[in-house]
Design an enzyme around this catalytic site. Structure first.
Site, short mmCIF file in Angstrom:
data_model
loop_
_atom_site.label_atom_id
_atom_site.label_comp_id
_atom_site.label_asym_id
_atom_site.label_seq_id
_atom_site.Cartn_x
_atom_site.Cartn_y
_atom_site.Cartn_z
CD GLU A 132 -4.26 -7.11 -17.81
OE1 GLU A 132 -5.47 -6.99 -17.55
OE2 GLU A 132 -3.37 -6.50 -17.16
CB VAL A 173 9.18 6.46 5.01
CG1 VAL A 173 9.24 6.03 6.47
CG2 VAL A 173 8.27 7.68 4.85
CB SER A 211 1.81 8.78 -3.80
OG SER A 211 2.75 8.05 -4.60
N GLY A 212 0.04 5.64 -3.50
CA GLY A 212 -0.75 4.70 -4.30
C GLY A 212 -2.23 4.80 -3.99
CG PHE A 213 -5.13 2.50 -6.25
CD1 PHE A 213 -6.09 3.25 -6.90
CD2 PHE A 213 -4.25 1.73 -7.00
CE1 PHE A 213 -6.18 3.25 -8.28
CE2 PHE A 213 -4.34 1.72 -8.39
CZ PHE A 213 -5.31 2.48 -9.03
#
Length: 478
Positions: A188, A90, A23-25
């Protein structure tokens, strides 16, 4: 190039079944690209949200809430009527039978497909020392970010109590924060830790000075932001050190425990750093499914476990199977969001071209849209081809790009408001932390998957009802 007709005929009553893992990019942008009447898309993922991973560190440091960077996948795809979303991790892929097996808290399901897009992403790597994770959590999931938020803000609270009791050695250890990994995430995170201690928390404590916090950025490499080039790497290091961050390069972590870590330099000399809070932002490894796919197709794996597909992103002998995103190891394809987005779209386009009788097999070509990282507020670095930006212009570009890729207008507005409060003011609205956030992951790991599954599925046996509580958790109960 070639045109490979689908094995199973596609008719109005029988659309082409595309199964998307993840369900990522890569998974999300492939699914959205497949919004076509001749296709039926099933997305199977181990979480029910789409994670904007580049902003996880802002959840960990209290700038953004988890909901802002992780919208529900069902909500994102609500208007795409040919797509459905199912929860499941999965565990196996049978390429010859075209069947995928998934586990949902002990419930096993199987899915058949006509085309398969595997976009299961990557996991944190501790370079063979997975036991480091107990005391140095990674930065790959919402759970990681919430645990780190609890550890970071909790360290200041415990330091206040220790100072009030006169335990000054403990205060120093609690106010030392070590970030392992000097890539964009590590840079960051280190920048936000120093900003938080000197701005957000500056006037809130009575027995400690949060500005005394010591932030150490470690990496075994010889420069920060290695992919940005020597010039920007040098400028970034100078900016970090100007902020008061200790940058230690050529330092390999060889041991981690609750109270600190041990680093080894190039000459083999070892030194211990006393620090309660450690953040692991170094190293990734591909999802284990790459090994399953490699064994069945003969596609090679690199050292990080990433698989090398054909130039069109399919696997050898299986033109119906595409691998995209962080699972892929191809020269010139970086492990960033743009790489996942572009490979996901390419896979979807190939499927649609095939269904429409067009020529397929076009090689994937990555279009580099640049790299960027923030150092602190009003400071960032950006590189795109020969263009290099630093300071405020790079920081504004960073804000614009990340805001653009956040899913949903309301979420974008919310993010902008949080950024205004945090960057132009001193406050951070997401500072609620609980003991459960800090200990939840460890508790589940100690008690095991069987405990989790039984607790969610129904009654447990007598042994499961009274598990032995590990010493680290008993200490917290006392």
């Amino acid at each position: 190039m070639s045109t490979q007709p689908p094995t199973t005929p596609t008719t109005p009553d029988r659309p082409h079944r595309v199964l998307v893992i993840g369900s990522g990019f890569g998974a999300l942008f492939a699914t959205k690209r497949l919004d076509a009447p001749e296709v039926q898309v099933t997305m199977v993922a181990r979480t029910t949200h789409h994670l904007f991973q580049p902003l996880l560190y802002q959840v960990a440091t209290g700038i953004l809430s988890e909901g802002v960077i992780a919208p529900a996948t069902r909500d994102v795809l609500a208007t795409q009527h040919n797509a459905r979303v199912l929860l499941g991790e999965v565990t196996d892929i049978d390429l010859d039978a075209r069947v995928v097996t998934a586990d949902t808290i002990g419930r096993v399901s199987t899915f058949e497909y006509d085309s398969l897009i595997v976009a299961a992403g990557a996991d944190q790597s501790w370079f063979g020392n997975d036991h480091f994770a107990e005391f140095a959590p990674g930065m790959k999931t919402i759970d990681d970010a919430l645990e780190l938020r609890g550890r970071i803000y909790g360290a200041f609270e415990m330091a206040e109590m220790a100072a009030a009791a006169g335990e000054h050695d403990r205060v120093r250890r609690l106010l030392t924060f070590v970030v392992v990994g000097a890539g964009p995430t590590g840079v960051e995170m280190a920048g936000q830790l120093i900003e938080m201690s000197r701005r957000t928390l500056a006037k809130e404590f009575r027995h400690i000075k949060p500005s005394d916090a010591h932030v150490v950025l470690l990496d075994a490499a010889e420069q920060v932001l290695g992919s940005f080039g020597e010039d920007l790497a040098g400028k970034t290091r100078r900016s970090l050190e100007k902020l008061g961050i200790e940058v230690r390069l050529g330092a390999k972590v060889v041991d981690v425990d609750a109270d600190g870590l041990v680093v080894e330099d190039r000459e083999g000399r070892r030194e211990r750093i006393e620090a309660t809070t450690k953040v692991w932002a170094a190293g990734v490894k591909a999802n284990p499914l790459t090994r399953t796919l490699a064994e069945q197709t003969g596609a090679p794996l690199d050292r990080a476990g990433r698989i090398t597909p054909n130039p069109d992103m399919t696997l050898p002998g299986h033109p119906e199977v595409f691998v995209v995103g962080d699972m892929v190891g191809m020269e010139g394809l970086p492990g960033v969001a743009q790489g996942a987005i572009q490979t996901g779209r390419h896979a979807a386009d190939q499927i649609l071209r095939r269904l429409r009788g067009k020529e397929t097999g076009q090689a994937f070509v990555y279009h580099d849209k640049g790299s960027m990282a923030t150092i602190s507020r009003f400071r960032a670095v950006m590189k795109r081809d020969r263009i290099e930006l630093t300071g405020v212009p790079a920081w504004l570009a960073w804000l614009a790009v990340h805001l653009f890729y956040i899913i949903g207008f309301k979420t974008q507005v919310t993010t902008l408001m949080h950024w205004a409060v945090s960057f132009f003011g001193r406050s951070r609205s997401e500072r609620t932390v609980t003991e459960q956030q800090v200990l939840g992951r460890l508790a589940l790991e100690y008690l095991g998957e069987d405990f989790l599954r039984q607790s969610l599925r129904g009654p447990r046996d007598e042994a499961a009802e009274s598990p032995e509580i590990p010493e680290v958790l008993r200490d917290r109960q006392r």
